[in-house]
Design an enzyme around this catalytic site. Structure first.
Site, PDB file in Angstrom:
ATOM      1  N   ILE A  88      -1.659   1.452  -8.362  1.00 35.53           N
ATOM      2  CA  ILE A  88      -1.599   2.806  -8.923  1.00 35.53           C
ATOM      3  C   ILE A  88      -0.232   3.429  -8.646  1.00 35.53           C
ATOM      4  O   ILE A  88       0.303   3.341  -7.540  1.00 35.53           O
ATOM      5  CB  ILE A  88      -2.722   3.685  -8.341  1.00 35.53           C
ATOM      6  CG1 ILE A  88      -4.082   3.129  -8.762  1.00 35.53           C
ATOM      7  CG2 ILE A  88      -2.582   5.124  -8.810  1.00 35.53           C
ATOM      8  CD1 ILE A  88      -5.265   3.937  -8.271  1.00 35.53           C
ATOM      9  N   GLY A 146      -4.328  -1.788  -6.929  1.00 38.84           N
ATOM     10  CA  GLY A 146      -5.003  -1.709  -8.220  1.00 38.84           C
ATOM     11  C   GLY A 146      -4.825  -2.951  -9.065  1.00 38.84           C
ATOM     12  O   GLY A 146      -5.642  -3.237  -9.943  1.00 38.84           O
ATOM     13  N   ASP A 149      -7.639  -5.033  -8.113  1.00 42.55           N
ATOM     14  CA  ASP A 149      -8.819  -4.451  -8.761  1.00 42.55           C
ATOM     15  C   ASP A 149      -8.919  -4.895 -10.217  1.00 42.55           C
ATOM     16  O   ASP A 149      -9.999  -5.279 -10.683  1.00 42.55           O
ATOM     17  CB  ASP A 149      -8.754  -2.910  -8.717  1.00 42.55           C
ATOM     18  CG  ASP A 149      -8.939  -2.346  -7.319  1.00 42.55           C
ATOM     19  OD1 ASP A 149      -9.906  -2.725  -6.654  1.00 42.55           O
ATOM     20  OD2 ASP A 149      -8.105  -1.523  -6.904  1.00 42.55           O
ATOM     21  N   GLU A 169      -5.318  -0.722  -0.179  1.00 38.98           N
ATOM     22  CA  GLU A 169      -5.881   0.632  -0.058  1.00 38.98           C
ATOM     23  C   GLU A 169      -5.988   1.139   1.379  1.00 38.98           C
ATOM     24  O   GLU A 169      -5.753   2.324   1.651  1.00 38.98           O
ATOM     25  CB  GLU A 169      -7.245   0.682  -0.749  1.00 38.98           C
ATOM     26  CG  GLU A 169      -7.189   0.742  -2.268  1.00 38.98           C
ATOM     27  CD  GLU A 169      -6.934  -0.607  -2.921  1.00 38.98           C
ATOM     28  OE1 GLU A 169      -6.866  -0.663  -4.158  1.00 38.98           O
ATOM     29  OE2 GLU A 169      -6.789  -1.617  -2.187  1.00 38.98           O
ATOM     30  N   ASP A 177     -11.820   1.351  -4.456  1.00 34.85           N
ATOM     31  CA  ASP A 177     -12.975   1.922  -5.155  1.00 34.85           C
ATOM     32  C   ASP A 177     -13.015   1.619  -6.646  1.00 34.85           C
ATOM     33  O   ASP A 177     -13.858   2.159  -7.373  1.00 34.85           O
ATOM     34  CB  ASP A 177     -13.008   3.445  -4.959  1.00 34.85           C
ATOM     35  CG  ASP A 177     -11.718   4.141  -5.395  1.00 34.85           C
ATOM     36  OD1 ASP A 177     -10.813   3.448  -5.896  1.00 34.85           O
ATOM     37  OD2 ASP A 177     -11.620   5.367  -5.218  1.00 34.85           O
TER      38      ASP A 177
END
Length: 306
Positions: A88, A146, A149, A169, A177
């Site tokens: 991110i 991310g 992810d 994270e 998440d």
């Protein structure tokens, strides 16, 4: 005299041909390197494909459209430039903190705002997981936070040998998440090392990623991993789309349900899917392919789009 074009060059040149039937995006680049194969590239190379709100929004729109796009039967997801994704975008997170949350005084309202934002990002990445077309991740350079992810939401993951991974994270005070902790535990083969990587955020290489089951195969270069991913997608795209997409739907359902539920779902699913003409085509081709001179008969069947 015509100059010979090698496989890697052919793939890279074909990447430049944009798909006319699909919309264009600012943060994504789409092309069709093989029939029925869509290549989706994260297109923020100057930011090492860090994810901002626009990328999240466009990713969701893109994969929801590919889900019903008839010209697409398999998808390769990669990053442009030097990285798959570094996670991110910090500037995006800072903007949320200063501009959006800064205007809200009440703690509960801040929490509700953040909850909606997180759910929106989750929906963006889940659009990759929910897409009924198989998605193959071609990972290179950096796959951080991310980026892990996003790769977790793909069906198959290949990477280059020099890729650096990190479940980042915890280092910024968060529990992952948007995919890593929600999807990967169902497929990870070594939970001891996986939890170590989650709790420490330490970087790890492609060998360790393969050891825990995060990636399937390792290649020497970005060109090689992309060529392999596109080649695999092309093989999948030549199969019956009814069978391939039905298989992904059943696999995803099985991941999230009990064995008894899975058998019930499969029986209901195939009670209608068994009537497809693709089965007749496949059986006939199998019979023909017993003749050595027709060993490629199955792969050359022309299945209709759905």
């Amino acid at each position: 005299m015509m100059q010979r074009m090698y496989p890697n060059q052919q793939i890279l040149r074909s990447i430049c041909r944009s798909m006319s039937s699909l919309p264009t995006y600012e943060t994504l680049k789409l092309s069709q390197p093989k029939p029925h194969v869509t290549l989706v590239e994260l297109n923020r190379s100057s930011k090492l494909n860090a994810m901002n709100k626009q990328l999240f929004d466009e990713l969701k729109v893109c994969f929801e459209q590919l889900n019903t796009e008839k010209s697409c039967r398999a998808i390769v997801l990669t990053g442009s430039g030097k990285a798959f994704s570094t996670g991110i975008d910090v500037k995006y997170l800072s903007g949320v903190s200063v501009n959006e949350l800064g205007e809200i005084d009440d703690v509960a309202r801040k929490a509700l705002h953040l909850r909606r934002m997180i759910q929106s990002i989750q929906a963006s990445l889940r659009s990759v997981d929910k897409c009924e077309k198989p998605v193959i991740a071609a990972i290179h350079g950096h796959c951080i936070g991310g980026g892990v992810d996003l790769s977790a939401c793909c069906d198959i993951r290949y990477s280059t040998r020099d890729t650096t991974f990190s479940i980042k994270e915890v280092d910024i005070g968060l529990a992952a998440d948007i995919g890593t902790l929600q999807i990967l535990p169902k497929s990870i083969t070594n939970h001891s090392i996986f939890r170590e990587l989650v709790y420490t955020s330490r970087t790890f290489n492609s060998d360790e990623a393969q050891q825990i089951g995060l990636i399937g195969r390792i290649f020497d270069t970005r060109e090689a991993v992309l060529e392999a991913a596109i080649s695999l997608a092309s093989v999948i795209a030549r199969k019956s789309p009814v069978a391939v997409q039905g298989s992904k739907i059943n696999l995803n359902y099985a991941r999230d349900h009990t064995v008894d539920d899975n058998f019930l779902f499969a029986s209901a699913w195939n009670s209608s899917m068994l009537m497809t003409e693709d089965i007749i085509k496949g059986v006939m081709a199998s019979a023909v392919s017993k003749d050595k001179s027709n060993k490629d008969a199955i792969s050359e069947i022309k299945f209709e789009d759905i």
